[in-house]
Design an enzyme around this catalytic site. Sequence first.
Site, PDB file in Angstrom:
ATOM      1  N   ARG A  37     -51.651  50.716  15.839  1.00  0.00           N
ATOM      2  CA  ARG A  37     -50.945  50.178  14.673  1.00  0.00           C
ATOM      3  C   ARG A  37     -49.439  50.333  14.821  1.00  0.00           C
ATOM      4  NH1 ARG A  37     -53.089  53.797  10.422  1.00  0.00           N
ATOM      5  NH2 ARG A  37     -51.511  52.829   9.126  1.00  0.00           N
ATOM      6  N   SER A  49     -56.598  56.583   7.284  1.00  0.00           N
ATOM      7  CA  SER A  49     -56.121  57.374   8.413  1.00  0.00           C
ATOM      8  C   SER A  49     -55.895  58.831   8.000  1.00  0.00           C
ATOM      9  CB  SER A  49     -54.822  56.743   8.927  1.00  0.00           C
ATOM     10  OG  SER A  49     -54.154  57.589   9.800  1.00  0.00           O
ATOM     11  N   HIS A 100     -51.721  68.023   1.946  1.00  0.00           N
ATOM     12  CA  HIS A 100     -51.177  67.086   2.934  1.00  0.00           C
ATOM     13  C   HIS A 100     -49.994  66.358   2.317  1.00  0.00           C
ATOM     14  CE1 HIS A 100     -50.983  64.204   6.210  1.00  0.00           C
ATOM     15  NE2 HIS A 100     -50.772  63.295   5.285  1.00  0.00           N
ATOM     16  N   LYS A 117     -58.764  62.409   8.679  1.00  0.00           N
ATOM     17  CA  LYS A 117     -58.427  63.679   9.337  1.00  0.00           C
ATOM     18  C   LYS A 117     -58.594  64.848   8.376  1.00  0.00           C
ATOM     19  CE  LYS A 117     -54.648  61.590  10.520  1.00  0.00           C
ATOM     20  NZ  LYS A 117     -53.592  60.776  11.074  1.00  0.00           N
ATOM     21  N   ASP A 172     -59.228  57.378  14.700  1.00  0.00           N
ATOM     22  CA  ASP A 172     -57.945  57.236  13.996  1.00  0.00           C
ATOM     23  C   ASP A 172     -56.776  57.438  14.959  1.00  0.00           C
ATOM     24  OD1 ASP A 172     -56.040  57.168  11.738  1.00  0.00           O
ATOM     25  OD2 ASP A 172     -55.671  59.193  12.447  1.00  0.00           O
TER      26      ASP A 172
HETATM   27  N1  URA Z   1     -49.932  59.282   8.596  1.00  0.00           N
HETATM   28  C1  URA Z   1     -51.166  59.105   9.133  1.00  0.00           C
HETATM   29  O1  URA Z   1     -51.805  60.057   9.535  1.00  0.00           O
HETATM   30  N2  URA Z   1     -51.656  57.859   9.198  1.00  0.00           N
HETATM   31  C2  URA Z   1     -50.985  56.771   8.767  1.00  0.00           C
HETATM   32  O2  URA Z   1     -51.492  55.681   8.861  1.00  0.00           O
HETATM   33  C3  URA Z   1     -49.698  56.978   8.228  1.00  0.00           C
HETATM   34  C4  URA Z   1     -49.207  58.245   8.148  1.00  0.00           C
END
Ligand code: URA
Length: 434
Positions: free
Chosen positions: A168, A183, A82, A187, A161
């Site tokens: 957010r 966050s 990621h 995932k 999320d």
């Molecule tokens: N990418 C995400 O998936 N979440 C965040 O809070 C910031 C970047």
Amino acid sequence: MRAVDLILKKRAGQTLGADEIDFFIRGYASGQVPDYQAAALAMAVYFRGMDAEETLALTRSMMTTGEVLDLSALPGPKADKHSTGGVGDKTSLVLAPLAAACGLYVPMISGRGLGHTGGTLDKLESIPGFDVHLSLQRFHEVLSRARLALIGQTPEIAPADRKLYALRDVTGTVESRPLIAASIMSKKMAEGIDALVLDVKTGDGAFMRELDDSRALARAMVEIGRGMGRKVAALITDMDQPLGRAVGNALEVEECIETLKGRGPKDTESLSLELCAWMLWLGGISSTLEAARTRARDALASGAGLRKFQEVIELQGGDPRVCDDLTRLPRAQSSIELPAPAEGRLAVLRCRAVGDAAMLLGAGRETLDSRIDPAVGIVLHKKVGDLVLKGEPLLTLRVNDRRRLEAALALLRDAVRVAPEAPAAAPLIRDVIH
Ligand code: URA
């Protein structure tokens, strides 16, 4: 338990228990806790922070509001990578086929670009026919056949999320380390992987511009991974200038195909290989990092990575002939060059401005529902430290819609500086957190 008491507790700088966090997040996901209370808690966390245990609990709660993939039936290690996002950051399309060709299962669930940053899904969708919206069942089928499947976030993965991130975004609470870490990890951990390599960007074009902030975010995510019993490492990598030479969706796919043929820019190739090696090592395919590096390089040199990319393009409905014939990718109608203002060395190539200019041309999104043009973007002919002659093209803009061309050109003129001497470009890999 009442949501307001938990907001007050965090506002006072106290630590929330895992049961309290779970109560709040589950309530928010189900609609019992309203947006305004979630926004208030996010703001309290923004100012008061969360310790490692709270961040882990938040990640777990957000992850388990949705489906956690069970890939245990697949006979081998599963790993993913990621990136926190950057400009020209295209390594996924190189390293994922390489890692799968080396024997890893790579269940890659990716995002779209926003603002100056690009996203893997947009790049994949520039391949004619490529479908990133597979059902989870089809995702499984493609994964078990090719060891690789590349899809977008589904509504089943970490729905809390999804909701909280959107909130957010409009309440000034994105830039909170525990919230970002939870966050991202909620995932990724839902993918059912054994190992994860994080590419945490640092510098002008990154989410976290300061090296120490990038390190702290990396540590928080590695900690979460450890708490969940997965192998996680983070490479902190440079985003002071774009990665590689192409910025823009089809242009980046082209660069990835060239890289898989051994003809890509050195920085794209070496970062992709290094991240792939970490995946192979953490995933247990290779017993040492050095052996993993050799294995990744061999998969590139033998063409196995390219064949794997072709296979997965075909399985996901795309036109695999793009790998042999790049003219099958979308092409912009016109090209405009930006000449060097003087002779010397390219001393500055501001990354965020290049990303913003590409967005203005239509390669990226200003808001979540902007439409993108897969063909347009920017090709860099020079990177920081390169010698340039006066008038020589520094970069080429690939353009369809000229409405914002002047604005893009103005950004780019400001983004570059040619000087008699240039400092050496920053090393690509700035640190490793493991
Ligand atoms: N990418 C995400 O998936 N979440 C965040 O809070 C910031 C970047």
